[in-house]
Design a protein around this motif. Structure first.
Motif, PDB file in Angstrom:
ATOM      1  N   UNK A  82       0.814  -1.221   0.000  1.00 10.79           N
ATOM      2  CA  UNK A  82       0.000   0.000   0.000  1.00 10.79           C
ATOM      3  C   UNK A  82       0.846   1.268   0.000  1.00 10.79           C
ATOM      4  N   UNK A  83       1.781   1.382   0.953  1.00  9.28           N
ATOM      5  CA  UNK A  83       2.560   2.618   1.075  1.00  9.28           C
ATOM      6  C   UNK A  83       3.620   2.732  -0.008  1.00  9.28           C
ATOM      7  N   UNK A  84       4.340   1.636  -0.274  1.00 11.07           N
ATOM      8  CA  UNK A  84       5.417   1.721  -1.265  1.00 11.07           C
ATOM      9  C   UNK A  84       4.863   2.012  -2.658  1.00 11.07           C
ATOM     10  N   UNK A  85       3.679   1.474  -2.956  1.00 10.48           N
ATOM     11  CA  UNK A  85       3.075   1.751  -4.264  1.00 10.48           C
ATOM     12  C   UNK A  85       2.614   3.206  -4.341  1.00 10.48           C
ATOM     13  N   UNK A  86       2.048   3.697  -3.249  1.00  9.18           N
ATOM     14  CA  UNK A  86       1.621   5.095  -3.209  1.00  9.18           C
ATOM     15  C   UNK A  86       2.803   6.022  -3.480  1.00  9.18           C
ATOM     16  N   UNK A  87       3.952   5.720  -2.874  1.00  7.40           N
ATOM     17  CA  UNK A  87       5.137   6.553  -3.075  1.00  7.40           C
ATOM     18  C   UNK A  87       5.707   6.392  -4.476  1.00  7.40           C
ATOM     19  N   UNK A  88       5.717   5.162  -4.976  1.00 11.59           N
ATOM     20  CA  UNK A  88       6.350   4.898  -6.273  1.00 11.59           C
ATOM     21  C   UNK A  88       5.616   5.574  -7.420  1.00 11.59           C
ATOM     22  N   UNK A  89       4.300   5.643  -7.344  1.00 14.90           N
ATOM     23  CA  UNK A  89       3.526   6.200  -8.463  1.00 14.90           C
ATOM     24  C   UNK A  89       3.212   7.677  -8.260  1.00 14.90           C
ATOM     25  N   UNK A  90       3.530   8.221  -7.070  1.00 13.83           N
ATOM     26  CA  UNK A  90       3.234   9.632  -6.813  1.00 13.83           C
ATOM     27  C   UNK A  90       4.088  10.526  -7.711  1.00 13.83           C
ATOM     28  N   UNK A  91       3.523  11.622  -8.134  1.00 16.09           N
ATOM     29  CA  UNK A  91       4.216  12.564  -8.990  1.00 16.09           C
ATOM     30  C   UNK A  91       4.614  13.810  -8.209  1.00 16.09           C
ATOM     31  N   UNK A  92       5.648  14.467  -8.684  1.00 16.10           N
ATOM     32  CA  UNK A  92       6.116  15.674  -8.017  1.00 16.10           C
ATOM     33  C   UNK A  92       4.977  16.684  -7.893  1.00 16.10           C
ATOM     34  N   UNK A  93       4.876  17.290  -6.735  1.00 21.01           N
ATOM     35  CA  UNK A  93       3.811  18.252  -6.466  1.00 21.01           C
ATOM     36  C   UNK A  93       2.675  17.651  -5.653  1.00 21.01           C
ATOM     37  N   UNK A  94       2.542  16.320  -5.651  1.00 24.53           N
ATOM     38  CA  UNK A  94       1.517  15.685  -4.831  1.00 24.53           C
ATOM     39  C   UNK A  94       1.864  15.855  -3.357  1.00 24.53           C
ATOM     40  N   UNK A  95       0.818  15.823  -2.535  1.00 24.86           N
ATOM     41  CA  UNK A  95       1.021  15.949  -1.091  1.00 24.86           C
ATOM     42  C   UNK A  95       0.624  14.652  -0.399  1.00 24.86           C
ATOM     43  N   UNK A  96       1.461  14.231   0.542  1.00 21.19           N
ATOM     44  CA  UNK A  96       1.272  12.957   1.211  1.00 21.19           C
ATOM     45  C   UNK A  96       1.253  13.170   2.726  1.00 21.19           C
ATOM     46  N   UNK A  97       0.373  12.455   3.452  1.00 20.52           N
ATOM     47  CA  UNK A  97       0.238  12.654   4.909  1.00 20.52           C
ATOM     48  C   UNK A  97       1.356  11.952   5.678  1.00 20.52           C
ATOM     49  N   UNK A  98       2.212  12.730   6.346  1.00 16.07           N
ATOM     50  CA  UNK A  98       3.378  12.168   7.016  1.00 16.07           C
ATOM     51  C   UNK A  98       3.524  12.732   8.430  1.00 16.07           C
ATOM     52  N   UNK A  99       4.345  12.053   9.223  1.00 20.65           N
ATOM     53  CA  UNK A  99       4.689  12.518  10.562  1.00 20.65           C
ATOM     54  C   UNK A  99       6.059  11.939  10.915  1.00 20.65           C
ATOM     55  N   UNK A 100       6.656  12.445  11.979  1.00 20.04           N
ATOM     56  CA  UNK A 100       7.968  11.977  12.426  1.00 20.04           C
ATOM     57  C   UNK A 100       7.779  10.991  13.576  1.00 20.04           C
ATOM     58  N   UNK A 101       8.441   9.839  13.462  1.00 18.49           N
ATOM     59  CA  UNK A 101       8.476   8.863  14.551  1.00 18.49           C
ATOM     60  C   UNK A 101       9.912   8.833  15.082  1.00 18.49           C
ATOM     61  N   UNK A 102      10.109   9.375  16.275  1.00 16.71           N
ATOM     62  CA  UNK A 102      11.459   9.447  16.845  1.00 16.71           C
ATOM     63  C   UNK A 102      11.910   8.073  17.314  1.00 16.71           C
ATOM     64  N   UNK A 103      13.186   7.808  17.159  1.00 16.24           N
ATOM     65  CA  UNK A 103      13.764   6.515  17.527  1.00 16.24           C
ATOM     66  C   UNK A 103      15.001   6.758  18.390  1.00 16.24           C
TER      67      UNK A 103
END
Length: 576
Positions: A398-419
């Motif tokens: 699901x996620x890797x395909x979303x990233x692979x086919x996304x085009x420049x300028x698209x916006x994706x919902x992200x957050x930081x997970x500290x480790x």
């Protein structure tokens, strides 16, 4: 100090994640100890939530990460809560290995004065679901401790189990401990409180995609995969305006969407209307939206297999769910998606039943492949695009395909997970050894960028592996430039299929064992990132062999040496 911690809790500030702050005036029997072991951060968040609630209720609390817990104090504990995850095939999180081994071992003391409760977190797409929580729960009772209430076993949608468990835990703690007046005093912070970030897991930032390029040549295939054209991407996302900050070793969380073709295949297979209104837990959405944005379709879990076995009246699936069929079930879960199960075993589902049975969609975490000292308000990722063919059609992650086919300028919902477990040494003169085959090399790109920006005096040694030099050498030009500039001091490569005999990073470790042991003896920090199933175990075994051979140690002493490195924060793993 107790009053100060309570003030922090009431103000919403996070409690300290490691050894935390025990109340100086409290005796062990008058406080609650909360110990957590966390691989991806969920157990840590829940433990911090419980600690904050207990502090706000006026209770004396000690919050401590499992690898910082002083095991000698276990025999004097009176109230202990453990929040712990299970990784892969029944393994403890890296920060809890020592504690789990101690409690399971012969050195564990009698605990007749201890009252305890355990919250286990896991992933039901693995047969050994919440196995570590179960082991600790059983073992503590064997040692004479009193179980306050039933163990919680939370799946990826952990809130459904964790919320009532935390409420029950807080109630028992209130009954067992008396609130102290010190906690009710007015608190003056000793330093300015840090405001909570505006964007986080439950309120992600819409990051703009600014770069998406292939890192490997087309036509490169993964060994043993049928119909799988290997595709690894370098992704760059803009964090401008988010206020988000990260350190090397942190992860970027992405809320995925299921591929539209996959959603349609589920609707067609079950002959359901995608526009039908479906209500679940007080929320009403069209079925297509539930399946696209709210429900897990690419990862199969045991509970759904059981539900579909009933809907399909399948004896074959029921046999797979038997306790003696764990290996066969593991094979099914690892190689089968929801759509495969639906197409292989006919069953009647209503839209409401389907939404209720499927697990909620959860975010995916990717090791960040950059340092903000080098890239500013950006986050870079190294992503293996999961895409393969079956007789029934294409399948994706699901996620890797979303990233692979996304085009420049698209916006994706992200957050930081500290480790916090995977950090560069605070002493920049220390050497570091980075072991990262495949996409496991991602965080080490950030490590090298960060150390170069700081002008760190310590040496950097990278061991990288992949199938082929010509097609799979990720960031080849960058590593060669870093070598030339003196930012990378040593690079050892293992391209497994460029010769008749397969060579992996663990072989390079053994080959250069003398040098590796000398680096460790000189104070180097050791990092491993990548596949937990095989690579991490093989690398761990190779490290033990190197330490035993070149340190003149027995297998038991080598294991103790490596455990000591981990306790010191000098052996860290980010495996998945």
């Amino acid at each position: 100090m107790s009053g100060y911690a309570a003030g922090l809790a009431r103000s919403g500030a996070a409690l300290a994640p490691a050894a935390a702050a025990p109340a100086a005036e409290s005796k062990t029997g008058e406080r609650l100890s909360i110990v957590y072991g966390s691989q991806t951060g969920n157990a840590k968040r829940l433990a911090e939530q419980l600690a904050g609630q207990a502090e706000a209720a006026g209770l004396s609390v000690r919050l401590v990460r499992a690898d910082a817990y002083p095991t000698r104090e276990l025999k004097t504990e009176r109230l202990l809560y453990i929040v712990i995850s299970t990784q892969g095939d029944g393994d403890p999180p890296d920060d809890a290995r020592g504690l789990v081994e101690f409690i399971a071992g012969k050195r564990a003391p009698e605990l007749k004065g201890l009252s305890f409760a355990v919250l286990g977190l896991g992933d039901s797409s693995y047969p050994q679901f919440c196995a570590i929580g179960a082991r600790l729960d059983t073992r503590l009772a064997e040692l004479g401790a009193t179980r306050l209430f039933a163990r919680g076993e939370a799946d990826l949608d952990f809130e459904t189990v964790s919320t009532p468990w935390l409420q029950q835990a807080l109630g028992h703690a209130r009954d067992a401990l008396k609130p102290t007046t010190a906690h009710l005093a007015t608190v003056t912070p000793l330093r300015p409180l840090q405001a909570a970030p505006a964007f986080h897991r439950d309120a992600p930032f819409a990051a703009e995609l600014i770069a998406n390029r292939r890192l490997i040549a087309r036509g490169s295939s993964a060994a043993g995969a049928v119909g799988f054209d290997k595709d690894i991407r370098h992704i760059e996302l803009s964090l401008e305006g988010s206020g988000l900050h990260y350190q090397p070793g942190d992860a970027l969380g992405l809320w995925p969407r299921n591929p539209p073709a996959l959603v349609q295949a589920v609707l067609d297979t079950l002959q359901l209307d995608g526009e039908a209104d479906v209500g679940h837990n007080g929320q009403h959405l069209p079925l297509r939206q539930w399946l696209s944005e709210k429900r897990e379709l690419t990862k199969l879990a045991r509970p759904f297999v059981a539900s579909h076995a009933a809907h399909a009246r399948s004896e074959e699936l029921n046999r797979l769910l038997a306790p003696d069929q764990n290996a066969q079930l593991a094979e099914l879960l690892s190689r089968t998606q929801v759509i495969d199960l639906l197409q292989r075993y006919d069953g009647d589902w209503s839209a409401e039943e389907l939404v209720a049975a499927l697990r909620p969609l959860t975010p995916r975490l990717y090791s960040i492949a950059s340092s903000q000292k080098a890239v500013g308000e950006e986050a870079h990722l190294t992503v293996a695009h999961l895409e393969y063919a079956t007789q029934a059609g294409l399948r994706w992650g699901a996620a890797s395909h979303l990233l692979a086919v996304a085009e420049e300028g698209e916006r994706l919902p992200v957050f930081i997970e500290h480790n916090d477990r995977f950090r560069l040494p605070s002493d920049s003169t220390r050497d570091i050894v980075m072991i990262g085959p495949g996409t496991g090399v991602a965080p080490f790109r950030g490590f090298v960028q960060d150390r170069a920006a700081d002008g760190a005096a310590g040496r950097n040694w990278l061991l990288f592996g992949n199938p082929h030099f010509r097609s799979d050498f990720l960031y080849q030009v960058e590593w060669q430039a870093a070598l030339k500039a003196g930012q990378l001091h040593r690079l050892d490569l293992a391209f497994s299929r460029d010769q008749a005999q397969k060579i992996y990073v663990q072989h390079r470790l053994r080959e250069h064992g003398r040098d590796l042991y000398d680096w460790l003896q000189g104070g180097a920090h050791l990092y491993v990132c990548g596949d937990a199933t095989r690579m991490a175990k093989d690398v761990h075994a190779a490290l033990l062999a190197v330490i035993a051979e070149h340190g003149g140690k027995s297998p038991e002493a080598a294991e103790e040496y490596l455990n000591d490195l981990q306790q010191q924060g000098r052996y860290a793993r980010d495996v998945y």
